[in-house]
Motif scaffolding. Sequence first.
Motif, mmCIF file in Angstrom:
data_model
loop_
_atom_site.group_PDB
_atom_site.id
_atom_site.type_symbol
_atom_site.label_atom_id
_atom_site.label_comp_id
_atom_site.label_asym_id
_atom_site.label_seq_id
_atom_site.Cartn_x
_atom_site.Cartn_y
_atom_site.Cartn_z
ATOM 1 N N LEU B 72 -97.103 58.680 42.983
ATOM 2 C CA LEU B 72 -98.396 58.750 42.298
ATOM 3 C C LEU B 72 -98.349 57.959 40.984
ATOM 4 C CD1 LEU B 72 -101.210 59.907 42.675
ATOM 5 C CD2 LEU B 72 -100.502 61.934 41.389
ATOM 6 N N SER B 73 -97.223 57.997 40.292
ATOM 7 C CA SER B 73 -97.080 57.190 39.066
ATOM 8 C C SER B 73 -97.232 55.705 39.375
ATOM 9 C CB SER B 73 -95.713 57.417 38.421
ATOM 10 O OG SER B 73 -95.610 58.732 37.951
ATOM 11 N N ALA B 74 -96.666 55.273 40.484
ATOM 12 C CA ALA B 74 -96.793 53.866 40.881
ATOM 13 C C ALA B 74 -98.249 53.516 41.186
ATOM 14 C CB ALA B 74 -95.907 53.579 42.100
ATOM 15 N N ILE B 75 -98.930 54.426 41.886
ATOM 16 C CA ILE B 75 -100.360 54.229 42.189
ATOM 17 C C ILE B 75 -101.150 54.114 40.879
ATOM 18 C CG2 ILE B 75 -102.433 55.384 43.109
ATOM 19 C CD1 ILE B 75 -100.715 54.425 45.393
ATOM 20 N N GLN B 76 -100.847 55.011 39.939
ATOM 21 C CA GLN B 76 -101.569 55.005 38.658
ATOM 22 C C GLN B 76 -101.242 53.748 37.853
ATOM 23 O OE1 GLN B 76 -100.217 58.850 37.417
ATOM 24 N NE2 GLN B 76 -102.049 59.906 38.181
ATOM 25 N N PHE B 77 -99.993 53.297 37.907
ATOM 26 C CA PHE B 77 -99.609 52.061 37.215
ATOM 27 C C PHE B 77 -100.416 50.882 37.762
ATOM 28 C CE2 PHE B 77 -97.157 48.180 36.808
ATOM 29 C CZ PHE B 77 -96.748 48.218 35.475
ATOM 30 N N LEU B 78 -100.497 50.767 39.063
ATOM 31 C CA LEU B 78 -101.256 49.665 39.672
ATOM 32 C C LEU B 78 -102.740 49.775 39.325
ATOM 33 C CD1 LEU B 78 -99.538 49.565 43.177
ATOM 34 C CD2 LEU B 78 -99.337 47.831 41.380
ATOM 35 N N THR B 79 -103.252 51.002 39.329
ATOM 36 C CA THR B 79 -104.666 51.217 39.024
ATOM 37 C C THR B 79 -104.976 50.806 37.584
ATOM 38 O OG1 THR B 79 -104.710 53.060 40.583
ATOM 39 C CG2 THR B 79 -106.515 52.952 38.976
ATOM 40 N N GLN B 80 -104.135 51.250 36.658
ATOM 41 C CA GLN B 80 -104.352 50.892 35.249
ATOM 42 C C GLN B 80 -104.188 49.387 35.041
ATOM 43 O OE1 GLN B 80 -101.599 53.446 33.142
ATOM 44 N NE2 GLN B 80 -102.616 55.279 33.943
ATOM 45 N N THR B 81 -103.245 48.798 35.743
ATOM 46 C CA THR B 81 -103.054 47.349 35.660
ATOM 47 C C THR B 81 -104.327 46.630 36.109
ATOM 48 O OG1 THR B 81 -100.685 47.612 36.014
ATOM 49 C CG2 THR B 81 -101.606 45.422 36.433
ATOM 50 N N GLY B 82 -104.916 47.117 37.194
ATOM 51 C CA GLY B 82 -106.174 46.543 37.668
ATOM 52 C C GLY B 82 -107.299 46.715 36.667
#
Lengths: 308, 308
Positions: B72-82
Amino acid sequence: MSNEHSTGRKPQDTDSLDARDSGYFTEESSIEAVTQRNKNAKDDRVRFAMDVITRKLHEAVLEIEPTPDEWLSAIQFLTQTGHLCDDWRQEFILLSDVLGVTMLVDAVNHRRPSGASENSVLGPFHVKGSPTMEMGANICQDGKGEPMLVHGRILDTRGQPIHGARIDVWQANEDGFYDVQQKGIQPEFNLRGNFNTAADGRFWFRGVKPKFYPIPDDGTVGSLLNVLGRHPYRPAHLHFIIEAEGFSTITTHIFDPHDPYINSDAVFGVKKTLLAEFKRIADPVRIKDEGFGEPFWDVEYDFVMAVI
Amino acid sequence: MSNEHSTGRKPQDTDSLDARDSGYFTEESSIEAVTQRNKNAKDDRVRFAMDVITRKLHEAVLEIEPTPDEWLSAIQFLTQTGHLCDDWRQEFILLSDVLGVTMLVDAVNHRRPSGASENSVLGPFHVKGSPTMEMGANICQDGKGEPMLVHGRILDTRGQPIHGARIDVWQANEDGFYDVQQKGIQPEFNLRGNFNTAADGRFWFRGVKPKFYPIPDDGTVGSLLNVLGRHPYRPAHLHFIIEAEGFSTITTHIFDPHDPYINSDAVFGVKKTLLAEFKRIADPVRIKDEGFGEPFWDVEYDFVMAVI
């Protein structure tokens, strides 16, 4: 300009420097150049994960050899995927789902002894706080759909019934929509319920036969599925979270093996141990016994919990 | 509920179905389950790329074994990056840069014969349409910084000068900022220029000694660098795009080997063949010869172009 500069130093004259030691970049040493740079990470786990991610990314680049335009397309795909994410929609989770990553992450976290029930994806439609009901209750509040009886047992791996297991069930309606997708159309908590097992470990409740439905396919993930020649459908299923003191929580589905998409779930949620059987019961005696007024679907499934 | 259901069918009774053939998910067959699903892709290149990406992603999951929270942290990292990406900022390109992916994609697309100049990253600060100047011109419009003379030759791989090569150069100022980062502070097109070589292949122009500067580090990439114990700096450099009819375009930098960050460029842009030498010239005769009024930096570098 004077003429003193007539013999320019050639770039390749710097051979005395060693690319590996210096961290300078070469195609051959690219993985090492990057992972060496991460060696002072503050968190060993992050360092390890980033080392693996770096290595796999570089291996992928070396195998695919993307053109600059293809690389930019990938950047744009990720960017658009990020832009689609908000409080209601998580396109990156959807991407993880359709690439089988979500199921694989679940699998490596829930290796269970043989015979124990397997997990499937949680999905985005679980709601906390749905009502606790008596066994036999109908979780369908609006009477829409073909009636269904779901029943079975919660057992341990030795086949003994588990007393006090909590069963949280939710499902889409006959049109393939969850209540939270149709606020104002379906009643709140429609097709959701919680049940607690007695000493016999048995559960039984009523619902309606679920139907296949598409994952959201109007974004980047939908476009990807389209170019990959894949459909966006999930085969008909019922969701369960089953908890009991001392046992590993099961978050799973049971599936209708006769669903047209049973062999091609868009998110790879189907495992062969999760196939239930949906039997159509037209026998008037059974219909009367179970308190239905018309033919119904009978679904029997036992869940087997592993001790923690 | 009747008592007919007393012996529930156990989930593992469905062994007759073969997980591999059916596409059902198992940890062991996860890569195959997903790549088999992509076999009807409309575009062979996309199918191939997605097969490699799927395999590398699954291999990474199997090696890292992320917990659900880490996933989930990885998902959130990608989301915030976007979410950080807009018309002005491209955090995913920055992520590609700091993971060495940008340089590797460039490398696999620009394999050149030995002795030919190597590429580096284009970077986000190139501007089309900067002024064409006469050789010897000063690209620094505001007089800020330590004067620098840059000169050398554009050669082919046999050492012959290239006539009519177009040299597009740009650089940050002595504070580490490009003109486009300081609109209203620096003049438009400050520290940018285009030059065309004559038959001798020579180029020479004036600028100011560049300085190291940080990539944007207030976003997800900056947080990642921080936890990895890495700084966000790029060593001092000059950017070049060199084009000539019949030759492979060179997009590159030349670097100051004495820069404090020369061995740790945040984006891995440094290659050992791209190290120039920045000589401080204090000799009054040379100062006068070159038309400077104070000591200056002398940078000599030859670019070698490969035929297409």
